[in-house]
Enzyme design. Structure first.
Site, PDB file in Angstrom:
ATOM      1  CG  ASP A  83      -1.941  -1.167   1.170  1.00  0.00           C
ATOM      2  OD1 ASP A  83      -1.860  -1.984   0.237  1.00  0.00           O
ATOM      3  OD2 ASP A  83      -2.779  -1.267   2.084  1.00  0.00           O
ATOM      4  CB  CYS A 107      -1.866  -3.044   5.057  1.00  0.00           C
ATOM      5  SG  CYS A 107      -3.622  -2.562   4.985  1.00  0.00           S
ATOM      6  CE  LYS A 145      -3.736  -4.457   1.038  1.00  0.00           C
ATOM      7  NZ  LYS A 145      -4.553  -3.509   1.840  1.00  0.00           N
TER       8      LYS A 145
HETATM    9  C1  VGL Z   1      -4.642   0.355   5.728  1.00  0.00           C
HETATM   10  C2  VGL Z   1      -6.294   1.048   7.137  1.00  0.00           C
HETATM   11  C3  VGL Z   1      -7.236   0.915   6.144  1.00  0.00           C
HETATM   12  C4  VGL Z   1      -3.191   0.062   5.529  1.00  0.00           C
HETATM   13  C5  VGL Z   1      -5.567   0.210   4.719  1.00  0.00           C
HETATM   14  O1  VGL Z   1      -2.720   0.101   4.371  1.00  0.00           O
HETATM   15  O2  VGL Z   1      -2.500  -0.210   6.543  1.00  0.00           O
HETATM   16  N1  VGL Z   1      -5.017   0.761   6.934  1.00  0.00           N
HETATM   17  N2  VGL Z   1      -6.861   0.494   4.933  1.00  0.00           N
END
Ligand code: VGL
Ligand code: ZN
Length: 218
Positions: free
Chosen positions: A17, A161, A116
């Site tokens: 991410d 994540c 995802k």
């Molecule tokens: C994430 C919260 C919501 C992350 C993704 O990438 O850690 N955290 N969506």
């Protein structure tokens, strides 16, 4: 920790991410989140020949958005069909500019991008399974069929994540490392006056995940 020599045939870097939505100025900014770009580019230019990246990629009205739950605010926890769910500001919206892989990342060696969190009713922190812990993303099959045995994970956020991905990677049998200086965390308050950063680190170490610095990956 001692240095780890990368074998490009069986070692893979995983970018979790690395998207502007999780960086200062983004919808769910992780403190100092943009600081991961430089060390990740060094890893991509050096020891690793192949990497994968995940992209948080949510549809409108996603279950993890506080805005989908009237009366609730971001960072509250609620119970949903598959258990506890932290609510977040709307983020990682499909096809938005802030949901792209950060434009400063050198993408040449990124061989696969896994999206995802694409089901409206299930959140997904891990690169391997959605948060119902049953719906696979397909990443395990891709890695396994390429003969990958060790994973080096980095990105955002260390305590969500990255942590969930590292925990699943360990359970699936990969020798798993988190590259500390190439990751940043959110640090929400958790049980016992501890932050989610402290709690997740402890949990990962208990499960055999190792933390190392990008300088120790050669
Ligand atoms: C994430 C919260 C919501 C992350 C993704 O990438 O850690 N955290 N969506
Ligand atoms: Zn998300």
């Amino acid at each position: 920790m001692t240095r780890v020599t990368i074998d490009p045939a069986t070692d893979m870097l995983g970018l979790i991410d690395v998207q502007p939505t999780f960086m200062p100025g983004g919808e769910l900014a992780v403190p100092d989140g943009d600081a991961v770009v430089a060390p990740i580019n060094r890893l991509l230019a050096g020891p690793f020949q192949h990497a994968f990246a995940t992209q948080d990629w949510h549809p409108p009205g996603h279950i993890s958005f506080a805005s989908s739950h009237p009366g609730h605010a971001p960072f509250e926890d609620i119970t949903v069909a598959y258990g506890r769910q932290t609510l977040w500001p709307d983020h990682a919206m499909q096809e938005s500019a802030n949901a792209a892989i950060h434009p400063g990342i050198a993408q040449a060696r990124i061989a696969a991008i896994i999206r995802k969190g694409t089901y409206r009713h299930i959140d997904s922190y891990s690169a391997f399974f959605e948060n119902d812990r049953a719906t696979p993303t397909g990443l395990d099959g891709w890695l396994r069929s390429r003969g990958v045995r060790r994973l080096f994970l980095c990105g955002l956020a260390t305590d969500f994540c990255v942590a969930w991905s590292a925990e699943d990677a360990g359970s699936l049998g990969y020798e798993t490392y988190v590259v500390d200086d190439a990751s940043r965390g959110i640090g929400l308050p958790g049980p016992g006056n501890r932050t989610t950063l402290e709690l997740s680190r402890e949990r990962l170490i208990e499960r055999g995940v190792r933390f190392l610095s990008s300088a120790d990956v050669i």
